[in-house]
Design an enzyme around this catalytic site. Structure first.
Site, PDB file in Angstrom:
ATOM      1  N   LYS A  32     -17.410 -21.575   3.000  1.00  0.00           N
ATOM      2  CA  LYS A  32     -18.274 -22.005   4.073  1.00  0.00           C
ATOM      3  C   LYS A  32     -17.480 -22.944   5.084  1.00  0.00           C
ATOM      4  CE  LYS A  32     -21.466 -23.016   0.482  1.00  0.00           C
ATOM      5  NZ  LYS A  32     -22.011 -23.937  -0.296  1.00  0.00           N
ATOM      6  N   GLY A  33     -16.175 -23.332   4.956  1.00  0.00           N
ATOM      7  CA  GLY A  33     -15.234 -24.249   5.603  1.00  0.00           C
ATOM      8  C   GLY A  33     -15.225 -23.923   6.738  1.00  0.00           C
TER       9      GLY A  33
ATOM     10  N   GLU B 113     -10.090 -19.589   9.360  1.00  0.00           N
ATOM     11  CA  GLU B 113      -9.965 -20.381   8.175  1.00  0.00           C
ATOM     12  C   GLU B 113     -10.219 -21.903   8.547  1.00  0.00           C
ATOM     13  OE1 GLU B 113     -10.356 -21.095   5.397  1.00  0.00           O
ATOM     14  OE2 GLU B 113      -9.213 -19.841   3.942  1.00  0.00           O
ATOM     15  N   ASP B 114     -10.671 -22.581   7.794  1.00  0.00           N
ATOM     16  CA  ASP B 114     -10.686 -24.104   7.712  1.00  0.00           C
ATOM     17  C   ASP B 114      -9.183 -24.800   7.736  1.00  0.00           C
ATOM     18  OD1 ASP B 114     -10.625 -23.602   4.925  1.00  0.00           O
ATOM     19  OD2 ASP B 114     -12.123 -24.992   4.744  1.00  0.00           O
TER      20      ASP B 114
ATOM     21  N   ASP C 127      -3.577 -23.584   2.794  1.00  0.00           N
ATOM     22  CA  ASP C 127      -3.025 -24.734   1.938  1.00  0.00           C
ATOM     23  C   ASP C 127      -1.998 -23.995   1.097  1.00  0.00           C
ATOM     24  OD1 ASP C 127      -2.656 -27.004   0.332  1.00  0.00           O
ATOM     25  OD2 ASP C 127      -4.418 -26.298  -0.875  1.00  0.00           O
TER      26      ASP C 127
ATOM     27  N   PHE D  62      -5.753 -34.747   0.830  1.00  0.00           N
ATOM     28  CA  PHE D  62      -6.959 -33.924   0.725  1.00  0.00           C
ATOM     29  C   PHE D  62      -7.757 -34.386   1.951  1.00  0.00           C
ATOM     30  CE2 PHE D  62     -10.912 -32.406  -0.614  1.00  0.00           C
ATOM     31  CZ  PHE D  62     -10.647 -31.239  -1.009  1.00  0.00           C
ATOM     32  N   VAL D  63      -8.236 -33.576   2.567  1.00  0.00           N
ATOM     33  CA  VAL D  63      -9.036 -33.881   3.930  1.00  0.00           C
ATOM     34  C   VAL D  63     -10.443 -33.383   3.786  1.00  0.00           C
ATOM     35  CG1 VAL D  63      -7.139 -34.343   5.446  1.00  0.00           C
ATOM     36  CG2 VAL D  63      -7.996 -31.944   5.290  1.00  0.00           C
TER      37      VAL D  63
ATOM     38  N   ASP E  22     -15.126 -29.607   2.834  1.00  0.00           N
ATOM     39  CA  ASP E  22     -15.838 -30.536   1.701  1.00  0.00           C
ATOM     40  C   ASP E  22     -14.973 -31.186   0.636  1.00  0.00           C
ATOM     41  OD1 ASP E  22     -15.361 -28.076   0.533  1.00  0.00           O
ATOM     42  OD2 ASP E  22     -16.705 -28.520  -1.006  1.00  0.00           O
TER      43      ASP E  22
ATOM     44  N   ARG F 200     -19.027 -32.368   4.775  1.00  0.00           N
ATOM     45  CA  ARG F 200     -18.937 -31.379   5.636  1.00  0.00           C
ATOM     46  C   ARG F 200     -19.654 -31.603   7.181  1.00  0.00           C
ATOM     47  NH1 ARG F 200     -17.462 -26.432   3.141  1.00  0.00           N
ATOM     48  NH2 ARG F 200     -18.506 -25.889   0.871  1.00  0.00           N
TER      49      ARG F 200
END
Ligand code: IMP
Ligand code: MG
Length: 177
Positions: A42-43, A97-98, A101, A150-151, A157, A163
């Site tokens: 969902k990002g 993509e969000d 990583d 971590f963002v 989320d 979000r």
């Protein structure tokens, strides 16, 4: 909600400017083509909504939903929860993509889609955390390179929360410890 945020890493203004810039780049690179944007749910949803509105070529859109197989991430196995509804054979695909990583998700997704013989596949990511890369995958377009924190926000989320924050913020460690 805001009290869970330690600091703002990327402001609304910075997001707006940079997303427009990358949109302009895509517009220039895809002249005469009709790409299909494939969002990874969902990002991606807020980033993709802003990005496609800054792109000035005809294009279409589709979405996928994926998750990592728990306990087997080292094998690079990813579970497809929702597949594409469009045929991408011969198409110029742009995966949205969000955040990139470890790269495990995108590495898997790219080879998974490659089998369907698209004309090309490129990756656009809002953020890139190069320090944590495990898989050999890179973004063709990356809006922001960020440190290993971590963002959340702007679509990203923690346990399905945050979000809706309009900026990218660093989550207070107390929240997830
Ligand atoms: P990877 O590149 O396969 O490790 O996984 C990337 C996915 O992990 C992203 O699409 C996000 O859903 C999630 N993720 C990684 N880092 C963060 C973060 O800092 N905040 C929120 N989600 C993250
Ligand atoms: Mg994601």
């Amino acid at each position: 909600m805001e009290k869970d945020i330690q600091s703002i890493l990327i402001s609304e203004e910075e997001l707006k400017t940079k997303v427009q810039e990358v949109g302009d780049q895509i517009t220039a690179d895809y002249q005469g083509k009709e790409p299909i944007f494939v969002g990874v749910l969902k990002g991606c949803f807020i980033f993709m909504a802003d990005l496609v509105r800054s792109v000035r070529v005809n294009c279409s859109m589709d979405f996928m939903a994926v998750s990592s197989y728990s306990g087997t991430t080292s094998t690079g196995a990813v579970k497809i929860n929702k597949d594409l509804s469009e045929d991408i054979c011969g198409r110029d695909v742009i995966i949205v993509e969000d955040i990139l990583d470890s790269g495990v998700t995108l590495n898997y997704l790219k080879s998974y889609l490659m089998v369907r013989k698209p004309a090309s596949i490129r990756i656009v990511t809002l953020m890139d955390k190069p320090a944590r890369r495990k898989a050999d995958v890179y973004a063709d377009y990356s809006c922001f390179e960020i440190p290993d924190a971590f963002v959340v926000g702007y679509g990203l989320d923690y346990n399905e929360k945050y979000r809706n924050l309009p900026y990218i913020g660093v989550l207070r460690p107390e929240v997830y410890m």
